[in-house]
Scaffold this active site. Sequence first.
Site, PDB file in Angstrom:
ATOM      1  N   GLU A  33      52.899  37.107  45.897  1.00  0.00           N
ATOM      2  CA  GLU A  33      52.407  36.130  46.885  1.00  0.00           C
ATOM      3  C   GLU A  33      52.195  36.849  48.215  1.00  0.00           C
ATOM      4  OE1 GLU A  33      55.241  32.932  46.968  1.00  0.00           O
ATOM      5  OE2 GLU A  33      54.842  32.426  44.855  1.00  0.00           O
ATOM      6  N   GLY A  93      36.468  71.288  45.138  1.00  0.00           N
ATOM      7  CA  GLY A  93      35.827  71.561  46.427  1.00  0.00           C
ATOM      8  C   GLY A  93      35.037  70.344  46.894  1.00  0.00           C
ATOM      9  N   GLU A 134      55.354  46.438  31.161  1.00  0.00           N
ATOM     10  CA  GLU A 134      54.262  46.624  32.133  1.00  0.00           C
ATOM     11  C   GLU A 134      54.309  48.039  32.718  1.00  0.00           C
ATOM     12  OE1 GLU A 134      53.879  43.641  35.187  1.00  0.00           O
ATOM     13  OE2 GLU A 134      53.204  45.073  36.697  1.00  0.00           O
ATOM     14  N   ILE A 182      45.897  39.142  42.410  1.00  0.00           N
ATOM     15  CA  ILE A 182      46.019  38.875  40.973  1.00  0.00           C
ATOM     16  C   ILE A 182      44.850  39.492  40.187  1.00  0.00           C
ATOM     17  CG2 ILE A 182      46.341  37.092  39.197  1.00  0.00           C
ATOM     18  CD1 ILE A 182      48.637  37.526  41.415  1.00  0.00           C
ATOM     19  N   THR A 183      45.208  40.486  39.367  1.00  0.00           N
ATOM     20  CA  THR A 183      44.216  41.160  38.524  1.00  0.00           C
ATOM     21  C   THR A 183      43.718  40.183  37.462  1.00  0.00           C
ATOM     22  OG1 THR A 183      45.401  43.224  38.874  1.00  0.00           O
ATOM     23  CG2 THR A 183      43.824  43.181  37.049  1.00  0.00           C
TER      24      THR A 183
HETATM   25  C1  FAD Z   1      45.024  46.191  42.940  1.00  0.00           C
HETATM   26  C2  FAD Z   1      46.290  45.431  42.772  1.00  0.00           C
HETATM   27  C3  FAD Z   1      46.481  44.677  41.618  1.00  0.00           C
HETATM   28  C4  FAD Z   1      47.644  43.908  41.479  1.00  0.00           C
HETATM   29  N1  FAD Z   1      47.770  43.084  40.381  1.00  0.00           N
HETATM   30  C5  FAD Z   1      48.800  42.192  40.357  1.00  0.00           C
HETATM   31  C6  FAD Z   1      48.849  41.173  39.343  1.00  0.00           C
HETATM   32  O1  FAD Z   1      48.002  41.113  38.437  1.00  0.00           O
HETATM   33  N2  FAD Z   1      49.858  40.265  39.389  1.00  0.00           N
HETATM   34  C7  FAD Z   1      50.819  40.298  40.351  1.00  0.00           C
HETATM   35  O2  FAD Z   1      51.695  39.444  40.327  1.00  0.00           O
HETATM   36  N3  FAD Z   1      50.809  41.253  41.313  1.00  0.00           N
HETATM   37  C8  FAD Z   1      49.814  42.193  41.347  1.00  0.00           C
HETATM   38  N4  FAD Z   1      49.776  43.142  42.334  1.00  0.00           N
HETATM   39  C9  FAD Z   1      50.862  43.210  43.302  1.00  0.00           C
HETATM   40  C10 FAD Z   1      51.684  44.482  43.230  1.00  0.00           C
HETATM   41  O3  FAD Z   1      52.528  44.490  42.107  1.00  0.00           O
HETATM   42  C11 FAD Z   1      52.431  44.585  44.566  1.00  0.00           C
HETATM   43  O4  FAD Z   1      51.473  44.981  45.531  1.00  0.00           O
HETATM   44  C12 FAD Z   1      53.585  45.554  44.535  1.00  0.00           C
HETATM   45  O5  FAD Z   1      54.618  45.035  43.739  1.00  0.00           O
HETATM   46  C13 FAD Z   1      54.142  45.829  45.935  1.00  0.00           C
HETATM   47  O6  FAD Z   1      54.375  44.646  46.628  1.00  0.00           O
HETATM   48  P1  FAD Z   1      53.783  44.444  48.112  1.00  0.00           P
HETATM   49  O7  FAD Z   1      52.364  44.831  48.083  1.00  0.00           O
HETATM   50  O8  FAD Z   1      54.122  43.089  48.572  1.00  0.00           O
HETATM   51  O9  FAD Z   1      54.556  45.515  48.961  1.00  0.00           O
HETATM   52  P2  FAD Z   1      55.907  45.273  49.795  1.00  0.00           P
HETATM   53  O10 FAD Z   1      56.919  44.610  48.941  1.00  0.00           O
HETATM   54  O11 FAD Z   1      55.551  44.638  51.090  1.00  0.00           O
HETATM   55  O12 FAD Z   1      56.361  46.776  50.048  1.00  0.00           O
HETATM   56  C14 FAD Z   1      55.567  47.672  50.826  1.00  0.00           C
HETATM   57  C15 FAD Z   1      56.080  49.076  50.646  1.00  0.00           C
HETATM   58  O13 FAD Z   1      57.407  49.151  51.170  1.00  0.00           O
HETATM   59  C16 FAD Z   1      58.180  50.026  50.386  1.00  0.00           C
HETATM   60  N5  FAD Z   1      59.375  49.274  49.902  1.00  0.00           N
HETATM   61  C17 FAD Z   1      59.439  48.023  49.390  1.00  0.00           C
HETATM   62  N6  FAD Z   1      60.695  47.699  49.057  1.00  0.00           N
HETATM   63  C18 FAD Z   1      61.465  48.770  49.384  1.00  0.00           C
HETATM   64  C19 FAD Z   1      62.854  49.063  49.288  1.00  0.00           C
HETATM   65  N7  FAD Z   1      63.723  48.182  48.754  1.00  0.00           N
HETATM   66  N8  FAD Z   1      63.290  50.255  49.735  1.00  0.00           N
HETATM   67  C20 FAD Z   1      62.426  51.166  50.267  1.00  0.00           C
HETATM   68  N9  FAD Z   1      61.100  50.950  50.367  1.00  0.00           N
HETATM   69  C21 FAD Z   1      60.627  49.771  49.933  1.00  0.00           C
HETATM   70  C22 FAD Z   1      57.313  50.540  49.252  1.00  0.00           C
HETATM   71  O14 FAD Z   1      56.788  51.792  49.617  1.00  0.00           O
HETATM   72  C23 FAD Z   1      56.209  49.505  49.180  1.00  0.00           C
HETATM   73  O15 FAD Z   1      54.995  50.063  48.687  1.00  0.00           O
HETATM   74  C24 FAD Z   1      48.641  43.949  42.478  1.00  0.00           C
HETATM   75  C25 FAD Z   1      48.448  44.750  43.616  1.00  0.00           C
HETATM   76  C26 FAD Z   1      47.284  45.463  43.782  1.00  0.00           C
HETATM   77  C27 FAD Z   1      47.102  46.242  45.040  1.00  0.00           C
END
Ligand code: FAD
Length: 379
Positions: free
Chosen positions: A128, A341, A244, A158-159
Amino acid sequence: MKSIYMTEDLEAVRDQTRTYVEREIVPHAAAWETEGVPREVLAAMGKLGFFGLRIPEEHGGIGLGTMASVVFAEELGRSTFGGFTITVLVHTDLASPYVVNFGRPEQQAFWLPKFASGEALTAIAITEPDAGSDVAAIRTTARREGEGFVLNGTKMFITNGSIADVVLVAAKTNPDVKGSRGVSIFLVERGTAGFTTGRKLDKMGWRASDTAELVLEDVWVSEDNLVGEENQGFYYIMSSFQNERLAIMGQALGESQRALELTVDYVKQRRAFGSALWEKQAIRQRLALRQTEIDAGRELTYRAAWLTDQGEDAVREVSEVKAFVGELANRVLYDCVQFHGGMGFIAETAVERLYRDVRIASIGGGATEVMLDEVAKRL
Ligand SMILES: Cc1cc2nc3c(=O)[nH]c(=O)nc-3n(C[C@H](O)[C@H](O)[C@H](O)COP(=O)(O)OP(=O)(O)OC[C@H]3O[C@@H](n4cnc5c(N)ncnc54)[C@H](O)[C@@H]3O)c2cc1C
């Protein structure tokens, strides 16, 4: 490379997928980067049985295990079109397993033949706007009403979000208990009143893949759409994340391996300073190091998949795979672009596309830091 984890069945999955990818995907997929993956391609793959690897025989599949998913994902990954690969894997390995593993018998009898044949394409909606890594923080709610539930909330990234026929949606059925306790999973069909696609999201990589925001406004679904049992959703999600993560790291390994092969070919014919680039020790040793790391990552992945197939708790091993291979794919593609390159920066090369595609490997489905914490908890 041979592996003790491979079997004849798995070799057959590899051979059939590789042949199909080389003949039917690679020649056409460049156009899908802008147009999206045509539904006819997905339907054809379903007809040929590629979507039924994990679906039990009685429901139209062939009932193989986690290792089959990894091998299948590696071979799709070798296409070098990550957006195509993830479109398929979200259906076969990220979304439909919720019904395979936790669905009620009536749900399985109704949906699984459609998932196997490609008649119904799936998506999984957990993330979300304010909850990604921290799954327990989701805010979408499902309130009981009559013989069903009313869902409200917004899902992000959401993919297959705007192309799926049915979406597995995570929602809180009991917002009063601790985050992880009151989550349930629902089957929400396209066309259900109040269920709409929000923005389609443009991306750095995986450009053939459809990524959308989903909006649920007073969406009523019947009790029959509740997957498995109420309030068990968090457990279902954590369990499904294991498969997954292995599938998407299979993809990252296939992409890394193919990129490395293309780079070895390139540096063997490209000349500078009087000899082929391959003759420069710094280049061939770096490529040899990356190949060694890919081989290590592959065996780590196969071991985790094999343990999962033995019914073992392999959370530590799968988390190690997700952390190690996700970062590795980025290192491999960095070097592949470097040794191409200027050509590596040009959009017509596979390594340019893969460089963008693999960036998500260390973020999506469990960021490296989150995975390392899972490992740390078990040390
Ligand atoms: C192209 C794409 C396709 C996707 N497809 C789906 C899908 O089909 N269904 C679905 O439900 N989701 C999907 N996602 C969501 C994806 O799984 C999330 O983006 C991912 O889990 C990270 O969550 P966030 O983006 O909210 O990052 P955040 O939770 O905000 O975290 C940001 C960054 O903070 C760091 N971080 C987070 N927690 C910690 C911690 N505890 N300690 C240290 N560092 C931390 C990590 O580096 C992380 O990358 C998709 C995302 C993308 C970009």
